[in-house]
Design a protein around this motif. Structure first.
Motif, PDB file in Angstrom:
ATOM      1  N   LEU A 183       2.500  -5.107 -12.705  1.00 13.00           N
ATOM      2  CA  LEU A 183       2.042  -6.406 -13.199  1.00 13.00           C
ATOM      3  C   LEU A 183       2.799  -7.554 -12.535  1.00 13.00           C
ATOM      4  CD1 LEU A 183       1.561  -5.567 -16.985  1.00 13.00           C
ATOM      5  CD2 LEU A 183      -0.148  -5.591 -15.149  1.00 13.00           C
ATOM      6  N   ASP A 184       4.068  -7.306 -12.181  1.00 18.49           N
ATOM      7  CA  ASP A 184       4.820  -8.318 -11.432  1.00 18.49           C
ATOM      8  C   ASP A 184       4.203  -8.545 -10.058  1.00 18.49           C
ATOM      9  OD1 ASP A 184       6.640  -8.854 -13.407  1.00 18.49           O
ATOM     10  OD2 ASP A 184       8.195  -7.510 -12.634  1.00 18.49           O
ATOM     11  N   VAL A 185       3.816  -7.453  -9.398  1.00 21.37           N
ATOM     12  CA  VAL A 185       3.158  -7.569  -8.092  1.00 21.37           C
ATOM     13  C   VAL A 185       1.831  -8.307  -8.236  1.00 21.37           C
ATOM     14  CG1 VAL A 185       2.072  -6.257  -6.213  1.00 21.37           C
ATOM     15  CG2 VAL A 185       4.269  -5.501  -7.158  1.00 21.37           C
ATOM     16  N   ASP A 186       1.086  -7.971  -9.281  1.00 21.57           N
ATOM     17  CA  ASP A 186      -0.199  -8.626  -9.527  1.00 21.57           C
ATOM     18  C   ASP A 186       0.001 -10.125  -9.729  1.00 21.57           C
ATOM     19  OD1 ASP A 186      -2.876  -9.086 -10.167  1.00 21.57           O
ATOM     20  OD2 ASP A 186      -2.606  -8.535 -12.264  1.00 21.57           O
ATOM     21  N   ASP A 187       0.976 -10.493 -10.554  1.00 20.61           N
ATOM     22  CA  ASP A 187       1.247 -11.920 -10.791  1.00 20.61           C
ATOM     23  C   ASP A 187       1.625 -12.633  -9.500  1.00 20.61           C
ATOM     24  OD1 ASP A 187       0.731 -11.681 -13.478  1.00 20.61           O
ATOM     25  OD2 ASP A 187       2.840 -11.478 -14.065  1.00 20.61           O
TER      26      ASP A 187
END
Length: 313
Positions: A183-187
């Motif tokens: 989710l950090d990569v997605d953000d």
């Protein structure tokens, strides 16, 4: 006769022609989204680098690695591969749930990263209109086992055809999840930090490119990320439109951007080595038919023909 070093693949390879296409940048972003869904693999990245501060550098280093392996000399590619393997051997990650410490050069993790990249490159290129027959797609996956070798994998255990690659993803899917690191990569990919002067460009260009890369992911990836998958036909239309627009930019302008792998290769091998899609159309008429993979399986071949795979030092 030009006796210059043609590199690992050479101008007659599918890799040489395809990796010169501008849609490879969209494919690279798709690969990041897909790679982040393997918790152990993405944890290794996040625990060993400040992804948010160095994501641009990571993307450019990946592009430099792919460019060197594709268009550089054999010694340059081997040297780059040795450096990557040396770095990977030194890096460890820790599972916060179990406390397990593991190396990021585990074959399982290297194979996931490799397959996610190859699948992303192939999917985006084909869906955006780059001309590849089924036999050429198989040939590309087979060629990329050289790249897998350079990061430390045994090529005999790496998928060599589209059928084998699809089977690999079926096997690995139960181990995938969109954890906190994913989710950090997605953000980050949806809104990367940029200088204030580049904020309009991020809104106008980057977010559209990142959204297209994300939308081109397989349905199970959308499900894991928790967003509804768009209709594949609509994504294909956008990929083709984007591909047409990017390919309209003169190649001599695109290839002048640093680090200039293609320009350097053409200087070394001559203008006839220029990568171009039409060369693949010509090759399609003389390549093996779609039964190639089945013939190899029945004959006991490993997908590499008579190629003698080397063991990295």
């Amino acid at each position: 006769m030009n006796d210059a070093d043609p590199g690992l693949f050479g101008p007659d390879s599918v890799t040489w022609q395809m990796h010169g296409d501008p849609m490879m940048w969209v494919a690279g972003i798709r690969a990041l989204y897909l790679q982040a869904l393997h918790p152990r693999a993405v944890r290794g990245v996040m625990q060993n680098s400040d992804f948010r501060k160095d994501a641009w550098g990571r993307l450019l280093r990946t592009a430099d690695f792919v460019g060197t392996l594709t268009y550089g000399t054999v010694p340059a590619a081997e040297k780059y591969g040795a450096r990557v393997r040396r770095i990977h051997r030194l890096l460890k990650a820790t599972d916060p749930g179990t406390g397990e410490v593991y190396g990021i050069d585990e074959p399982e993790l290297l194979l996931w990263v490799h397959c996610a990249e190859v699948d992303s490159y192939l999917q985006v290129e084909r869906r955006s209109g780059f001309p590849l027959s089924d036999a050429q797609a198989d040939r590309y996956i087979d060629e990329q086992r050289e790249s897998a070798r350079l990061v430390g994998l045994d090529p005999s255990g790496v998928p060599a055809t589209t059928v084998a690659l699809a089977a690999y993803f079926e096997r690995v899917r139960p181990r995938l999840a969109a954890g906190s690191e994913a989710l950090d990569v997605d953000d980050f990919l949806r809104s990367p930090p940029v200088h204030a002067l580049l904020t309009p460009a991020r809104a106008l260009l980057w977010r559209r490119v990142a959204a297209l890369a994300y939308d081109s992911l397989p349905p199970y990836a959308h499900e894991l990320y928790g967003r509804t998958a768009p209709p594949p036909a609509a994504v294909d239309r956008r990929l083709r439109t984007t591909g047409t627009a990017l390919r309209a930019v003169p190649a001599r302008l695109r290839w002048c951007l640093p680090p200039g792998h293609i320009v350097n290769a053409m200087a070394r091998l001559g203008p006839g080595s220029r990568p171009a899609p039409y060369k693949l159309r010509r090759q399609a008429a003389i390549l093996d038919g779609p039964g190639r993979a089945q013939r190899q399986a029945s004959s006991g071949a490993d997908g590499g023909g008579n190629r003698r795979w080397r063991t990295p030092g």
